[in-house]
Design a protein around this motif. Structure first.
Motif, PDB file in Angstrom:
ATOM      1  N   THR A 114       0.849  -1.186   0.000  1.00 18.73           N
ATOM      2  CA  THR A 114       0.000   0.000   0.000  1.00 18.73           C
ATOM      3  C   THR A 114       0.888   1.240   0.000  1.00 18.73           C
ATOM      4  O   THR A 114       2.098   1.171   0.242  1.00 18.73           O
ATOM      5  N   SER A 115       0.291   2.397  -0.267  1.00 15.92           N
ATOM      6  CA  SER A 115       1.072   3.641  -0.265  1.00 15.92           C
ATOM      7  C   SER A 115       1.669   3.902   1.114  1.00 15.92           C
ATOM      8  O   SER A 115       2.808   4.374   1.231  1.00 15.92           O
ATOM      9  N   ASP A 116       0.938   3.576   2.168  1.00 17.89           N
ATOM     10  CA  ASP A 116       1.456   3.757   3.523  1.00 17.89           C
ATOM     11  C   ASP A 116       2.629   2.811   3.777  1.00 17.89           C
ATOM     12  O   ASP A 116       3.619   3.195   4.419  1.00 17.89           O
ATOM     13  N   GLU A 117       2.531   1.584   3.273  1.00 13.71           N
ATOM     14  CA  GLU A 117       3.629   0.631   3.445  1.00 13.71           C
ATOM     15  C   GLU A 117       4.860   1.084   2.662  1.00 13.71           C
ATOM     16  O   GLU A 117       5.987   0.940   3.141  1.00 13.71           O
ATOM     17  N   GLU A 118       4.665   1.626   1.474  1.00 13.08           N
ATOM     18  CA  GLU A 118       5.791   2.133   0.693  1.00 13.08           C
ATOM     19  C   GLU A 118       6.486   3.287   1.416  1.00 13.08           C
ATOM     20  O   GLU A 118       7.716   3.358   1.462  1.00 13.08           O
ATOM     21  N   LYS A 119       5.691   4.180   1.990  1.00 10.98           N
ATOM     22  CA  LYS A 119       6.272   5.304   2.728  1.00 10.98           C
ATOM     23  C   LYS A 119       7.042   4.811   3.946  1.00 10.98           C
ATOM     24  O   LYS A 119       8.124   5.324   4.260  1.00 10.98           O
ATOM     25  N   ARG A 120       6.501   3.818   4.628  1.00 11.56           N
ATOM     26  CA  ARG A 120       7.184   3.276   5.806  1.00 11.56           C
ATOM     27  C   ARG A 120       8.492   2.614   5.409  1.00 11.56           C
ATOM     28  O   ARG A 120       9.505   2.760   6.115  1.00 11.56           O
ATOM     29  N   CYS A 121       8.486   1.907   4.288  1.00 13.11           N
ATOM     30  CA  CYS A 121       9.715   1.259   3.844  1.00 13.11           C
ATOM     31  C   CYS A 121      10.780   2.304   3.488  1.00 13.11           C
ATOM     32  O   CYS A 121      11.963   2.114   3.782  1.00 13.11           O
ATOM     33  N   GLU A 122      10.374   3.400   2.895  1.00 13.45           N
ATOM     34  CA  GLU A 122      11.309   4.478   2.598  1.00 13.45           C
ATOM     35  C   GLU A 122      11.894   5.056   3.884  1.00 13.45           C
ATOM     36  O   GLU A 122      13.100   5.354   3.956  1.00 13.45           O
TER      37      GLU A 122
END
Length: 264
Positions: free
Chosen positions: A196-204
């Protein structure tokens, strides 16, 4: 963020991502990507397989950062006894599900552990492999040293990876990545396999705390492995051209996948 806290945060992230990541692996195991990757692994493992067969024994492989078990399935099908290692207990659970009907019982042994402290004996494996794992190492030199410890003399370490998050520190890479991903859609991956977009941001956020985000590879890997005393090491920076589909090459062109290979 301390190393211990970062380890906990990384583990929590991949526990949350385990199901969607597993969905992607199930897709890979059901189409041509499986055959492409299996051919690449077979080529990399050709010499250690030949030596084990000449000695009349079953070769042994370690799948480092096994995730939902993609490489573990391929290695088992190639005739290896496999030890599958991951720090995420949920990833291991998904791997066990995916391997349940794919390989015979007892061929793959699972371990939930830190990559810096493997519960495995010295000089144990003919082959150690990983895919998209080394970029996650909090202490990459120590990780490589630990992986070499469990490898037999003459055994081979094969790591596939990319400068995945270099776009966070390199404006040119960021611009190319944005253009590529605007122009192309990643085919072959179901929506249920995507972060998800939130998961992508967290991974960054996590990637900004990892040393490999700001390191240009694979030159670092080759220098470090040589310093650790391997007998041979090389990098194949064109691995992506043979393994990725045309769509993957277009979508991920800003961060092409390479292979690092070392003989102990």
């Amino acid at each position: 963020m301390t190393s211990e806290v970062l380890a906990q945060e990384l583990n929590a992230y991949w526990n949350r991502r385990a199901q969607s990541y597993s969905n992607g692996v199930v897709g890979e195991l059901s189409d041509q990507r499986k055959d492409t990757w299996k051919a690449a692994l077979a080529q990399a493992a050709e010499d250690v397989l030949r030596e084990a067969r000449a000695e009349g024994r079953r070769p042994r492989a370690c799948d480092l950062g096994c995730g939902p078990g993609f490489f573990s399935v391929l290695l088992a099908e190639m005739g290896f006894a496999v030890d599958a290692v991951d720090a995420s207990e949920t990833m291991i659970a998904r791997a066990q599900d995916n391997l349940l009907h794919a390989v015979p019982d007892g061929v793959v042994t699972f371990h939930v552990c830190d990559f810096l402290s493997l519960p495995l004996a010295d000089d144990m494996f003919d082959l150690c492999v990983s895919r998209n794992v080394t970029w996650l190492m909090r202490h990459p030199r120590e990780a490589y040293a630990e992986w070499l410890r469990v490898l037999k003399p003459g055994g081979k370490l094969v790591a596939y990876d990319a400068n995945w998050y270099r776009y966070l520190v390199d404006e040119e890479v960021a611009a190319k990545r944005a253009a590529d991903q605007k122009a192309h859609v990643l085919e072959g991956w179901d929506e249920d396999a995507q972060a998800t977009s939130d998961e992508e941001k967290r991974c960054e956020e996590l990637a900004r705390s990892l040393p490999f985000t700001a390191v240009l590879r694979p030159s670092w890997d080759l220098e470090t492995l040589a310093d650790l005393g391997v007998a041979q090491c090389r990098a194949d920076e064109d691995a992506w051209k043979r393994i990725w589909s045309e769509n993957e090459r277009l979508y991920y062109g800003a961060t092409p996948m390479f292979m690092v290979e070392a003989v102990k």
